[in-house]
Every structure is written in structure tokens, then in C-alpha cells.
Design an enzyme around this catalytic site. Structure first.
Site, PDB file in Angstrom:
ATOM      1  N   GLU A 302     -30.506  77.490 -47.179  1.00  0.00           N
ATOM      2  CA  GLU A 302     -29.627  76.350 -47.418  1.00  0.00           C
ATOM      3  C   GLU A 302     -30.398  75.124 -47.881  1.00  0.00           C
ATOM      4  OE1 GLU A 302     -25.577  75.995 -45.215  1.00  0.00           O
ATOM      5  OE2 GLU A 302     -26.992  74.728 -44.140  1.00  0.00           O
ATOM      6  N   HIS A 331     -39.307 101.618 -40.402  1.00  0.00           N
ATOM      7  CA  HIS A 331     -38.599 102.871 -40.649  1.00  0.00           C
ATOM      8  C   HIS A 331     -37.320 102.649 -41.452  1.00  0.00           C
ATOM      9  CE1 HIS A 331     -41.243 105.092 -37.863  1.00  0.00           C
ATOM     10  NE2 HIS A 331     -41.287 103.938 -37.222  1.00  0.00           N
ATOM     11  N   LYS A 445     -16.101  75.152 -48.019  1.00  0.00           N
ATOM     12  CA  LYS A 445     -15.351  74.481 -46.950  1.00  0.00           C
ATOM     13  C   LYS A 445     -14.088  73.832 -47.496  1.00  0.00           C
ATOM     14  CE  LYS A 445     -19.157  73.183 -43.826  1.00  0.00           C
ATOM     15  NZ  LYS A 445     -19.873  72.023 -43.230  1.00  0.00           N
TER      16      LYS A 445
END
Length: 467
Positions: A302, A331, A445
Site C-alpha cells: 500500500e 514444499h 471504498k
């Protein structure tokens, strides 16, 4: 005297930064950094530190002074003493920077799995952090808790974050149903000092409040009351945590590039990005430190992922942060890092001394293939796994570096958090972007507000629905 006041102990807890496998001598000229490049970056670091020093303070970069907030610490500790024994559970309502740091502190500094202990065994409240609005998580969590024994902490800097305030409305109704007017004693608000819906509600209904200082954005707020209040309530030593951050502040003001861990890694990551190595993997070899890497993902992404430069030029820059966990992800991910596109930097995080050694018993007769493990420990094994992975990556020409914790404690965790914040702030100056805005997040937003019918967003709602 607290141990963090002993200079010798503090120096023994210094997190070391080994960047040798980032250099061209180790991984090749086309994939690693040269000494000439580092010499050029040292001047840029010095200039960057001057910029940060000028902006440091309550009106701008207040996060830089959080290690020294003694008055706030006293206020937080006084509240923790006041409610000691009153609550069995602490429920944090927040998202992003209001939640990831809290989770990181809990995972790093409490015994793993201790929430499953009885109250008598753990001798502290459990901490739950609801950092999402998934109803299949939020509602069962509330049903599991007892409102009479639960403290809800609502955290939002703006006071209007849609996810957090939705959680708040649900939690407040849940508390009121059982407690009536006494619900206010079970709510704490951590928000802006003067404005926002949460501040107004808290004042009207009489909640206990703590302030997120102006100049402290959400992703830089873990060392503010955002992290300190929940941490103190569950028994984390917040004085030692901030002492570690203050120690990192000293280390990160050094102008010599090779002696400044934050500046050095910011320079290395920036140079790697320019070479096309645009994915930055953080891989702790410690279950305790896993969620710090998760917190760092937001901080790095951000802060650095920006469309426009500070000079007003369209740049669309930003290294992509990735979380891996050693030895688990040897793995699942290392195959890609070793033989896939050469576009990654791996940042290992090592622990020299674990709280537990984990002795491995000797194998029994007829078990010759695994007999070599006997006499070793799990602590030894996980560090050997990390060293071997670093060696293999380096031989394959894949740059990597290692942050080395002497041990995991509140001092080293505070030190690391602040160091990563400084690394991010310095890297933003190298990339010439604003580390403290998030216009891409705000766009999402605003669209959510429009779709939910928030007043003032009617025109945007019509536009969205017409596309």
C-alpha cells in the site's frame, strides 16, 4: 532495572542483516547488486534521511516518534490495570492496518496455541481479531463469546471504515441485548482525536477512548494505541516493545549505507526492482513471526504501489510482496523461486535461539534411513533448512538476504516492526512515491459507499449501475 535499559543487553538483541547473497559477486552481475551501485545509493540514503528528519513530527510523520510516547504508555497501562480480571476475552473490530499489526503482536509474543488453555493456565484474556466481514466468521465468533465477559475494541482512524463500522453495529447490538445500558462499559474506541462517526458515537454513549495521533496512518499504527491497547490487555510488555522500536530508530538514522539495515534493504530492493526482480518474498523460519510478514505485505504494497510519482508523473510502480513460511513453503513455493522466472527477491527471517529446542530422539534398530536425525533438535533442523535453501537459491543465481533475530521477544519484535517501517519510508523516497496515501484503496471504498446507499454518493451509484 528493566533489561532493555541495559546497553549491553540491547546490543545483544540487535537484529543482524546479512545481504551478502544479494550482491553480484554471489549471484552474478545481471542478477545482483554491485559495489558501484551501493556507492551511488549511499548518497541517496543520506538525502532521504534529511527529508524524513525535516518531515518528522506531529504534523506529518508522527509515526516516527511513536517509540517515545511515554504519556500514552502510562494511559494504556493504567487502563489495563483498571480492567484486569474483568474480561475473559478481548474482541478487536478492525481491518487492514487496524488489525494486521495486532494479530502480528499476538502471534509473535504469546505462546502459540495458548488461547486453547484454560483461563487459570493463561492468566490473561484471549484475543480475537475480526479483520473481515465474512458473516460465516463474524456471527459464530460472537455466539462463542459471553457478552458479560467480553471487551470489544473498535479501531478505525477515519471513524467511518465501512467494514469496521458494520462490525461495530452488530457487536453493539449483541452487547446491548444482554447488558442493556451497561454495554458501553464493554466498548473501547480507538480513532481520530476529534472527528469521525466513531468519535461522535463514543462521546455520546460514554465509551472509553484512545487516540490515533494525526500523522499516523493505519499501516504505520501498530506502535500507537492501535496495537498497544490490545497488547497490554493480553500481557505483552509494551514498554519493551517500544524500547526495541527506539533502538531501531537509532540504527536507522545512520548515514553509512552498510550500517543502516533499513536503508540498505530499501536500496537493495529498489535496485532489484530496476533489474526486473519485482516480487519481494518475506519468508520467516519461525511460526511466531509469520504474521509479521503478513502485516508487512500491507505496509509494502500500500505504501509503494502507486500510479503517480511525487513529481506528478505516471509511473505505475511497486514491488509485489509475497508471504512464505519456512520450512513449510519449501514444499510449495521454493520450486518456483528456484527454477521459475528470475523476478523475485527472497527475504529470509531467522531465529538463532528458540524458546524450545525440541530434541529429536534416536531412531530404533532397523530405522537406519532416519538414524541421522537422532541427537539433533527441531531448532537445529529448521535453521539448517533455511541455510540450505539460501545456499541453493544463491547457486541458482537467485538473490536473497536474511534478517537474523537473536531471539523472539518484545524488544526484537518492536525493533523489527520499526525497521520495516523505516525501510518502507526510505524505499518510497527512492521510488519517488508518496508512502502515506492510498488513492487506489479510496476508489474502492467510495464505490462501496455508493452501492450501499451512503448519502452524498448517489451520482456515483447511478454511474456504477449504468455500466
Amino acid at each position: 532495572m528493566p533489561r532493555y535499559e541495559d546497553a549491553e543487553w540491547r546490543d545483544s538483541m540487535r537484529i543482524r542483516f546479512d545481504y551478502s547473497n544479494m550482491l553480484a559477486d554471489a549471484v552474478g552481475k545481471n542478477r545482483g547488486t554491485t559495489e558501484d551501485e551501493l556507492d551511488q545509493m549511499e548518497f541517496r540514503l543520506s538525502a532521504g534521511l534529511d527529508v524524513l528528519r525535516r518531515r518528522r513530527g506531529p504534523k506529518d510523520l508522527a509515526w516516527m516518534d511513536l517509540p517515545y510516547q511515554q504519556e500514552t504508555v502510562e494511559e494504556v497501562l493504567a487502563y489495563a490495570r483498571e480492567v484486569e480480571g474483568v474480561f475473559d476475552d478481548v474482541l478487536v473490530l478492525g481491518i487492514g492496518g487496524s488489525a494486521l499489526g495486532v494479530t502480528a503482536l499476538k502471534t509473535a509474543l504469546l505462546p502459540l496455541g495458548s488461547d486453547y488453555w484454560s483461563l487459570e493456565q493463561r492468566r490473561r484474556p484471549r484475543l480475537f481479531v475480526l479483520d473481515n466481514v465474512d458473516p460465516d466468521w463474524v456471527m459464530p465468533t460472537l455466539r462463542m463469546l459471553d457478552p458479560e465477559r467480553t471487551l470489544c475494541i473498535v479501531i478505525t482512524k477515519s471513524g467511518s471504515t465501512v467494514e469496521t463500522m458494520a462490525q461495530f453495529l452488530i457487536a453493539r447490538a449483541w452487547l446491548r441485548e444482554k447488558l442493556g445500558d451497561a454495554a458501553a462499559c464493554h466498548l473501547v474506541a480507538i480513532t481520530d482525536p476529534a472527528k469521525g462517526a466513531l468519535r461522535e458515537i463514543a462521546a455520546r454513549e460514554g465509551y472509553r477512548t484512545f487516540t490515533i495521533p494525526p500523522g499516523v496512518g493505519g499501516r504505520y499504527s501498530v506502535l500507537s494505541p492501535v496495537g498497544l491497547v490490545p497488547a497490554a490487555l493480553i500481557g505483552i510488555d509494551i514498554r519493551e516493545l517500544l524500547a526495541g522500536a527506539a533502538y531501531a530508530d537509532q540504527l536507522c538514522q545512520v548515514r553509512a549505507l552498510k550500517r543502516n539495515p533499513a536503508g540498505m534493504n530499501a536500496a537493495l530492493q529498489h535496485l532489484a526492482y530496476l533489474r526486473g526482480q519485482r516480487i519481494s518474498v518475506m519468508m520467516p523460519y519461525s511460526q511466531h513471526l509469520r504474521d509479521i510478514a503478513d502485516w508487512f505485505r500491507q505496509l509494502w504494497a500500500e505504501s509503494l504501489g502507486k500510479q503517480m510519482s511525487t513529481l506528478g508523473k505516471r509511473v505505475n510502480v511497486g514491488p509485489t510482496p509475497v508471504l512464505a513460511l519456512g520450512a513449510t513453503d519449501q514444499h510449495s513455493q521454493i520450486q518456483l523461486y528456484m527454477e521459475g522466472p528470475a523476478d523475485k527477491i527472497v527475504n529470509f527471517v531467522a531465529v538463532e535461539r528458540f524458546a524450545e529446542e525440541g530434541p529429536i530422539p534416536a531412531a530404533e534398530p532397523g530405522e537406519e534411513e532416519i538414524a541421522y536425525l537422532g541427537g539433533h533438535t527441531l531448532a537445529e533442523l529448521i535453521n539448517v533448512e533455511r541455510e540450505a535453501t539460501a545456499v541453493a537459491l544463491t547457486k541458482a543465481g537467485r538473490p536473497n538476504c536474511t534478517h537474523i533475530f537473536p531471539e523472539v521477544n518484545a524488544f526484537t519484535v518492536g525493533q523489527f516492526l520499526y525497521m520495516l517501517e523505516m525501510q518502507t519510508a526510505i524505499a518510497a523516497l527512492f521510488f519517488a512515491v508518496d508512502a502515506y496515501d492510498q488513492p487506489g484503496v479510496e476508489a474502492g471504498k467510495n464505490a462501496a459507499y455508493a452501492l450501499l446507499g451512503r448519502p452524498g454518493y448517489e451520482a456515483q451509484a447511478v454511474e456504477i449501475r449504468s455500466t
